[in-house]
Enzyme design. Structure first.
Site, short mmCIF file in Angstrom:
data_model
loop_
_atom_site.label_atom_id
_atom_site.label_comp_id
_atom_site.label_asym_id
_atom_site.label_seq_id
_atom_site.Cartn_x
_atom_site.Cartn_y
_atom_site.Cartn_z
CB SER A 236 -0.72 0.27 0.91
OG SER A 236 -1.79 1.51 0.87
CG HIS A 380 -5.87 -2.45 1.00
ND1 HIS A 380 -4.64 -2.18 -0.27
CD2 HIS A 380 -5.07 -1.54 1.97
CE1 HIS A 380 -3.91 -1.11 0.24
NE2 HIS A 380 -4.50 -1.23 1.00
C1 GTR Z 1 -5.44 4.21 1.66
C2 GTR Z 1 -4.76 5.51 1.41
C3 GTR Z 1 -4.06 4.77 -0.12
C4 GTR Z 1 -3.16 3.48 0.76
C5 GTR Z 1 -3.16 2.71 2.05
C6 GTR Z 1 -2.73 2.01 2.21
O1 GTR Z 1 -6.53 5.19 3.08
O2 GTR Z 1 -6.18 5.92 0.43
O3 GTR Z 1 -3.32 5.51 -0.73
O4 GTR Z 1 -2.26 4.02 0.72
O5 GTR Z 1 -4.32 4.07 2.84
O6 GTR Z 1 -1.43 2.24 2.69
O7 GTR Z 1 -3.07 1.09 3.77
#
Ligand code: GTR
Length: 411
Positions: A236, A380
């Site tokens: 991420s 995710h």
């Molecule tokens: C989210 C963000 C993403 C990603 C994610 C993370 O809120 O929108 O770009 O980076 O966090 O890092 O878990």
């Protein structure tokens, strides 16, 4: 002979992929979005065509890198500092004797102030030669990289990595720079920044990437590690950071982006409802990028680069991009397409990249020539299933024989 075969292959691949560089989508599985045209990585700023690996290395790569510094991630200041490495704890019989644990502090000092970056490192004890290593940029809490192994997080599966013969290193991104908008007062910004902040001054992602390079400085001094076989991996925001770290620092042999999404592997110009776009990311996380990047909110088509060129900056080194099927916010297809559209640059080096423009089915993986992509079912996250793909790919990149891979496995 080999060189000329390579250049023929390169020309063929450049020709084969060229239309992809200029055409927009839509792909049938994509949601509706405005048509777009990607910048051509093989067109230099003076309009000339980049036709060889040499052109790329001596001219175009530097231009693209500068564009990313100026418009996206920002520029590292030239302030001088001192750096020293301190092993604060060592256990030669960690993991039931299978590994050596070192807890290390990298101290960055300037004007009497010190910033410590703490590193946890496990190296495999049964080794015939220096081991390849994975360095995790950990954007989650310290329990995820617990050196005592009382907490075992799939985010950093040390035991499995050691079993496969990899050294496993990790640091917390928050040691380098806090993940909040503090007007760049703290962390490494507080130590190294001087004077008024320029619109292309480094943001927090660039600061974390710089931190990964400092950890690499240390890893390259460790005799049990092969200094030319260090992969940098992040999830991420950590995945965005891993890609930028490898773009800035050519000593990283592999860049691994897991679910990195907007500002990472996903093409910025793919603008559709339900995925993160520039406007949203610069609003939610104003500290991540340089302030110039804010100018591209709702103006992605005006960006002088797109994220396929970030992947291209890693060529001819290896790149691995992983997505999760339910992670629409990160745009899995956009992550895949960045690797596809980086292929013309890999082709200059006689490498195919993924070697396909067809996205794999959910659960599928492509171990290509210099590039890997997989889309794991689920949400995710970075889990052992992702790591297994990355280790499989790294085994191929480093041409690790079965014998080497099993050198550290238990009987
Ligand atoms: C989210 C963000 C993403 C990603 C994610 C993370 O809120 O929108 O770009 O980076 O966090 O890092 O878990």
């Amino acid at each position: 002979m080999i060189a000329s075969l390579k250049s023929i292959l390169a020309c063929f691949l450049v020709a084969a992929f060229a239309p992809l560089c200029v055409a927009g989508e839509p792909y049938s599985a994509d949601p509706a979005m405005p048509a777009f045209e990607l910048p051509d990585p093989l067109k230099a700023q003076d309009g000339s065509a980049v036709t060889s690996a040499d052109d790329w290395k001596t001219k175009r790569r530097g231009e693209v890198l500068e564009l990313f510094r100026k418009h996206v991630y920002g520029r590292v200041p030239e302030t001088s500092y001192e750096q020293s490495f301190h092993v604060v704890h060592e256990d030669a019989k960690a993991l039931d004797g299978r590994a050596t644990l070192r807890q290390v502090e990298i101290r960055i000092t300037r004007d009497g102030k010190t910033l410590p970056i703490r590193v946890n490192l496990f190296t495999p004890n049964q080794r015939k030669q220096p081991a390849p290593a994975f360095l995790l940029i950990c954007n989650r809490g310290p329990e995820n990289i617990d050196p005592t192994r009382q907490t075992k997080s799939p985010f950093w599966p040390v035991e499995e990595g050691i079993t496969r013969g990899y050294a496993m290193a990790a640091f917390l991104n928050s040691d380098v720079d806090p993940d909040k908008h503090d007007q760049f007062q703290n962390g490494i910004h507080g130590l190294l920044d001087e004077g008024e902040r320029a619109p292309d001054a480094w943001g927090t992602i660039a600061a974390w990437a710089w931190g990964a390079s400092r950890v690499l400085d240390y890893l390259r001094t460790v005799p049990e590690i092969n200094p030319d076989q260090v992969a940098v991996i992040g999830h991420s925001r950590g995945g965005k950071t891993a890609l930028w770290a490898a773009a800035e620092d050519e000593r990283f042999a592999i860049a691994v982006s897991n679910d990195s999404g907007c500002g990472g592997a996903a093409l910025s110009r793919r603008r559709f409802e339900g995925r993160e776009q520039v406007k949203r990311i610069v609003t939610s996380f104003p500290h991540w990028f340089c302030s110039n990047f804010k100018e591209y909110a709702d103006r992605e088509d005006d960006l002088p680069v797109d994220q396929h060129e970030l992947i291209a900056l890693i060529a001819p080194r290896a790149v691995a991009v992983g997505s999760a099927s339910e992670d629409r916010w990160a745009d899995p297809r956009g992550e895949f397409l960045s690797v596809v559209h980086a292929a013309p640059v890999y082709a200059l080096f006689g490498q195919q990249g993924l070697g396909t423009t067809t996205m794999p089915e959910i659960g599928g993986a492509i171990h290509g020539d210099g590039a890997h992509y997989h889309v794991r079912p689920g949400k995710h996250n970075l889990i052992v299933e992702d790591w297994n793909h990355y280790w499989d790919f790294a085994d191929r990149v480093f041409s690790r024989s079965e014998q080497e891979q099993s050198a550290t496995r238990e009987p």
